[in-house]
Write a protein that holds these residues in place. Structure first.
Motif, PDB file in Angstrom:
ATOM      1  N   VAL A  10     -91.586  60.905  17.570  1.00  0.00           N
ATOM      2  CA  VAL A  10     -91.885  61.880  16.514  1.00  0.00           C
ATOM      3  C   VAL A  10     -92.378  61.233  15.216  1.00  0.00           C
ATOM      4  CG1 VAL A  10     -90.241  63.575  17.404  1.00  0.00           C
ATOM      5  CG2 VAL A  10     -89.502  61.989  15.609  1.00  0.00           C
ATOM      6  N   ASP A  11     -92.206  59.920  15.102  1.00  0.00           N
ATOM      7  CA  ASP A  11     -92.520  59.324  13.808  1.00  0.00           C
ATOM      8  C   ASP A  11     -93.194  57.951  13.908  1.00  0.00           C
ATOM      9  OD1 ASP A  11     -92.646  58.624  11.166  1.00  0.00           O
ATOM     10  OD2 ASP A  11     -90.558  59.013  10.690  1.00  0.00           O
ATOM     11  N   SER A  12     -92.434  56.930  14.335  1.00  0.00           N
ATOM     12  CA  SER A  12     -92.929  55.565  14.106  1.00  0.00           C
ATOM     13  C   SER A  12     -94.146  55.169  14.925  1.00  0.00           C
ATOM     14  CB  SER A  12     -91.795  54.563  14.335  1.00  0.00           C
ATOM     15  OG  SER A  12     -91.373  54.573  15.671  1.00  0.00           O
ATOM     16  N   GLY A  19     -99.546  54.290  11.908  1.00  0.00           N
ATOM     17  CA  GLY A  19     -99.994  52.932  11.624  1.00  0.00           C
ATOM     18  C   GLY A  19     -99.177  52.105  10.653  1.00  0.00           C
ATOM     19  N   LYS A  20     -97.932  52.515  10.376  1.00  0.00           N
ATOM     20  CA  LYS A  20     -97.104  51.612   9.562  1.00  0.00           C
ATOM     21  C   LYS A  20     -96.512  50.557  10.489  1.00  0.00           C
ATOM     22  CE  LYS A  20     -95.581  54.254   5.559  1.00  0.00           C
ATOM     23  NZ  LYS A  20     -94.437  54.856   4.863  1.00  0.00           N
ATOM     24  N   THR A  21     -96.752  49.300  10.186  1.00  0.00           N
ATOM     25  CA  THR A  21     -96.192  48.211  11.002  1.00  0.00           C
ATOM     26  C   THR A  21     -95.387  47.300  10.080  1.00  0.00           C
ATOM     27  OG1 THR A  21     -97.877  46.496  10.694  1.00  0.00           O
ATOM     28  CG2 THR A  21     -98.395  48.257  12.280  1.00  0.00           C
ATOM     29  N   ILE A  38     -85.163  66.523  12.018  1.00  0.00           N
ATOM     30  CA  ILE A  38     -84.627  67.422  10.978  1.00  0.00           C
ATOM     31  C   ILE A  38     -85.342  67.155   9.648  1.00  0.00           C
ATOM     32  CG2 ILE A  38     -82.531  67.889   9.603  1.00  0.00           C
ATOM     33  CD1 ILE A  38     -80.953  67.289  12.294  1.00  0.00           C
ATOM     34  N   LYS A  39     -85.615  65.874   9.412  1.00  0.00           N
ATOM     35  CA  LYS A  39     -86.346  65.483   8.197  1.00  0.00           C
ATOM     36  C   LYS A  39     -87.655  66.266   8.061  1.00  0.00           C
ATOM     37  CE  LYS A  39     -89.110  61.906   8.254  1.00  0.00           C
ATOM     38  NZ  LYS A  39     -89.623  60.533   8.447  1.00  0.00           N
ATOM     39  N   TYR A  40     -88.417  66.370   9.168  1.00  0.00           N
ATOM     40  CA  TYR A  40     -89.694  67.107   9.120  1.00  0.00           C
ATOM     41  C   TYR A  40     -89.478  68.558   8.682  1.00  0.00           C
ATOM     42  CZ  TYR A  40     -92.582  63.524  11.430  1.00  0.00           C
ATOM     43  OH  TYR A  40     -93.281  62.396  11.725  1.00  0.00           O
ATOM     44  N   MET A  89     -97.508  67.583  12.326  1.00  0.00           N
ATOM     45  CA  MET A  89     -97.232  67.491  10.889  1.00  0.00           C
ATOM     46  C   MET A  89     -97.611  66.114  10.355  1.00  0.00           C
ATOM     47  SD  MET A  89     -93.627  69.494  10.264  1.00  0.00           S
ATOM     48  CE  MET A  89     -93.608  69.166   8.485  1.00  0.00           C
ATOM     49  N   LYS A  90     -97.237  65.086  11.130  1.00  0.00           N
ATOM     50  CA  LYS A  90     -97.552  63.726  10.664  1.00  0.00           C
ATOM     51  C   LYS A  90     -99.058  63.508  10.646  1.00  0.00           C
ATOM     52  CE  LYS A  90     -96.100  59.032  10.524  1.00  0.00           C
ATOM     53  NZ  LYS A  90     -95.096  58.036  10.821  1.00  0.00           N
ATOM     54  N   SER A  91     -99.739  64.087  11.626  1.00  0.00           N
ATOM     55  CA  SER A  91    -101.196  63.968  11.690  1.00  0.00           C
ATOM     56  C   SER A  91    -101.833  64.523  10.402  1.00  0.00           C
ATOM     57  CB  SER A  91    -101.677  64.735  12.926  1.00  0.00           C
ATOM     58  OG  SER A  91    -103.016  65.047  12.829  1.00  0.00           O
ATOM     59  N   LYS A 112     -98.697  62.103  -0.804  1.00  0.00           N
ATOM     60  CA  LYS A 112     -98.008  63.023   0.107  1.00  0.00           C
ATOM     61  C   LYS A 112     -97.206  62.331   1.234  1.00  0.00           C
ATOM     62  CE  LYS A 112     -99.613  66.923   2.921  1.00  0.00           C
ATOM     63  NZ  LYS A 112    -100.826  67.648   3.377  1.00  0.00           N
ATOM     64  N   ARG A 113     -97.721  61.219   1.731  1.00  0.00           N
ATOM     65  CA  ARG A 113     -97.044  60.547   2.853  1.00  0.00           C
ATOM     66  C   ARG A 113     -95.639  60.104   2.475  1.00  0.00           C
ATOM     67  NH1 ARG A 113     -99.462  56.247   7.305  1.00  0.00           N
ATOM     68  NH2 ARG A 113     -97.493  56.034   8.431  1.00  0.00           N
ATOM     69  N   GLN A 114     -95.446  59.876   1.180  1.00  0.00           N
ATOM     70  CA  GLN A 114     -94.117  59.425   0.734  1.00  0.00           C
ATOM     71  C   GLN A 114     -93.036  60.455   1.049  1.00  0.00           C
ATOM     72  OE1 GLN A 114     -94.163  57.954  -3.311  1.00  0.00           O
ATOM     73  NE2 GLN A 114     -96.190  57.052  -3.025  1.00  0.00           N
ATOM     74  N   LEU A 115     -93.451  61.716   1.247  1.00  0.00           N
ATOM     75  CA  LEU A 115     -92.465  62.748   1.611  1.00  0.00           C
ATOM     76  C   LEU A 115     -91.728  62.377   2.904  1.00  0.00           C
ATOM     77  CD1 LEU A 115     -94.524  65.994   0.852  1.00  0.00           C
ATOM     78  CD2 LEU A 115     -92.657  65.040  -0.517  1.00  0.00           C
ATOM     79  N   LEU A 116     -92.426  61.623   3.774  1.00  0.00           N
ATOM     80  CA  LEU A 116     -91.792  61.201   5.039  1.00  0.00           C
ATOM     81  C   LEU A 116     -90.650  60.218   4.792  1.00  0.00           C
ATOM     82  CD1 LEU A 116     -95.013  60.697   7.199  1.00  0.00           C
ATOM     83  CD2 LEU A 116     -93.234  62.395   7.620  1.00  0.00           C
ATOM     84  N   ASN A 117     -90.551  59.748   3.552  1.00  0.00           N
ATOM     85  CA  ASN A 117     -89.456  58.827   3.219  1.00  0.00           C
ATOM     86  C   ASN A 117     -88.187  59.560   2.806  1.00  0.00           C
ATOM     87  OD1 ASN A 117     -91.019  56.556   3.702  1.00  0.00           O
ATOM     88  ND2 ASN A 117     -91.825  56.529   1.613  1.00  0.00           N
ATOM     89  N   LEU A 118     -88.165  60.871   2.977  1.00  0.00           N
ATOM     90  CA  LEU A 118     -86.939  61.621   2.647  1.00  0.00           C
ATOM     91  C   LEU A 118     -85.725  60.950   3.314  1.00  0.00           C
ATOM     92  CD1 LEU A 118     -85.446  64.160   1.568  1.00  0.00           C
ATOM     93  CD2 LEU A 118     -86.038  65.302   3.711  1.00  0.00           C
TER      94      LEU A 118
END
Ligand code: NAD
Ligand code: GLY
Length: 379
Positions: A162-164, A168-170, A213-215, A246-248, A260-266
């Motif tokens: 669902v996320d990693s 492309g974050k490595t 749940i984060k999403y 959503m991530k797309s 906006k991507r920083q929201l995924l750091n919740l």
């Protein structure tokens, strides 16, 4: 098969379907634009054996370097390697001990030497078979070896699905903090076979639930409500597809984490601090759950959200059997959080819930973090 297109600087598909592992070779050959040699290979395929050498002589499509931890390789390595062999690739494999401790410079170095010793060139590619740890370290090796070789993500944990594996974050960890070395480097393809989740231990499955749940909290209230009604396990494919979609959207707008991507750091600033303070005894997803609960408490205390929103967040975490508190000392948590990438100069960006389905990026002085932690219940 469900296919979600990721529109980052390099575009690629996320393919989701049960049983897809056995089609990995064909899908990868197609994504790499290689003509399949499967018909030409008559020998029964067995990685690393005479048959493997024969393929090389026959002029295989190139080499796939499969990277996995020992547990995942024992479960799924041969299926993936067979599929790659059958599609016409030479296959070599590298395994490492499972766990966050392996997401290190030492493992990264071993992978690089393994690639060099096996003569991996730019026309070859890496396959990250496993969870987020495998995906992060393999992606970073792919980004840096020979200044970049292609790689494919095959997630086998819910968290990775669902996320990693997408976006492309490595990264690898340093002794001083999580993910302190890394790059943005997109895979060429993601192959998600939800059947692999059947062997995932319960606590690891729950770690993925925390990211799911984060999403819901950060941007999808109806989805959040559906997670309360129907357990993630009972709507696995829908859950993976919703999160990846959503991530797309997020990655298409902000690939490099500037907005906006920083929201995924919740939940991640406190979460990373919990991981570090526990010396990684607390798993990533559990730590994120604690992080979300702490920030929800602090948000309610500071008037960013209502007590009802706070309670809803904590309730769903409890409902899924996830932790919502930790008793590491404030001083340890604060110093661990200072190593976070979200610290910029003397400021830090916190992701703060306003209501279910809506979070904001709150920029605050780093020194205020202690106060946020205290308000969130850290003593
Ligand atoms: P992981 O890769 O360690 O996998 C969890 C455990 O489950 C391991 O012990 C592994 O051997 C085992 N496992 C994996 N798949 C299995 C299967 N199908 N059956 C049985 N066992 C299996 O951990 P994770 O939770 O997937 O990932 C956590 C990592 O991901 C952290 O390092 C985190 O920082 C990173 N992460 C990265 C991103 C990103 O965008 N790059 C996003 C979120 C998390
Ligand atoms: N998992 C956070 C991100 O991809 O940005």
């Amino acid at each position: 098969m469900s296919v979600i297109r990721i529109k980052a600087s390099t575009e690629y598909d996320v393919n989701i379907e049960r049983g897809l592992l056995d089609s990995a070779g064909r899908l990868i050959a197609e994504a790499l634009g290689k003509k399949q040699a499967a018909a030409a290979i008559k020998t029964e395929c067995a990685c690393g054996t005479e048959a493997d050498k024969k393929q090389e002589e026959q002029g295989a499509l190139g080499t796939a370097a499969v990277i996995a931890d020992d547990t995942v390789f024992a479960l799924y390595g041969s299926r993936v390697c067979d599929s790659l062999c059958k599609a016409g690739f030479r296959v070599v494999s590298f395994t490492f001990a499972p766990g966050e401790q392996s997401k290190s410079l030492a493992t990264y170095e071993k992978i690089l030497y393994f690639l060099a010793e096996n003569h991996i060139t730019r026309s070859d590619f890496l396959v990250a078979l496993g969870g987020g740890i495998t995906g992060d370290i393999t992606g970073f090796a792919a980004a840096t070896y020979l200044r970049g070789v292609r790689f494919v993500q095959i997630p086998t944990t819910l968290l990775a699905a669902v996320d990693s594996s997408v976006g492309g974050k490595t990264a690898i960890n340093l002794g001083t903090g999580k993910n302190q070395v890394g790059s943005f480097y997109q895979p060429t393809l993601v192959i998600c076979d939800p059947d692999t989740l059947k062997t995932l231990p319960e606590d690891e499955y729950l770690c993925g639930c925390a990211e799911v749940i984060k999403y819901g909290i950060l941007g999808n209230e109806p989805f959040f409500r559906s997670l309360k009604k129907t357990h993630i396990k009972e709507q696995e494919e829908n859950v993976i597809e919703t999160c990846v979609a959503m991530k797309s959207n997020i990655v298409a707008d902000d690939e490099f984490d500037r907005g906006k991507r920083q929201l995924l750091n919740l939940g991640h600033t406190i979460g990373h601090a919990v991981e570090a303070a526990s010396d990684f005894a607390v798993l990533h997803g559990q730590a994120v759950a604690i992080g979300m609960a702490v920030i929800a408490r602090a948000a309610a205390a500071k008037g960013f959200c209502t007590a009802e929103t706070r309670d809803e967040i904590i309730e769903i975490l409890n409902m899924y059997g996830l932790p919502s508190a930790a008793d590491f000392p404030l001083a340890d948590m604060y110093s661990a959080a200072l190593a976070d990438k979200k610290v910029s100069g003397k400021k830090i960006n916190l992701i703060v819930p306003q209501r279910i389905g809506e979070c904001i990026i709150e920029t605050t002085d780093v020194e205020n973090l202690k106060d946020w932690m205290r308000a969130g219940g850290i003593k």
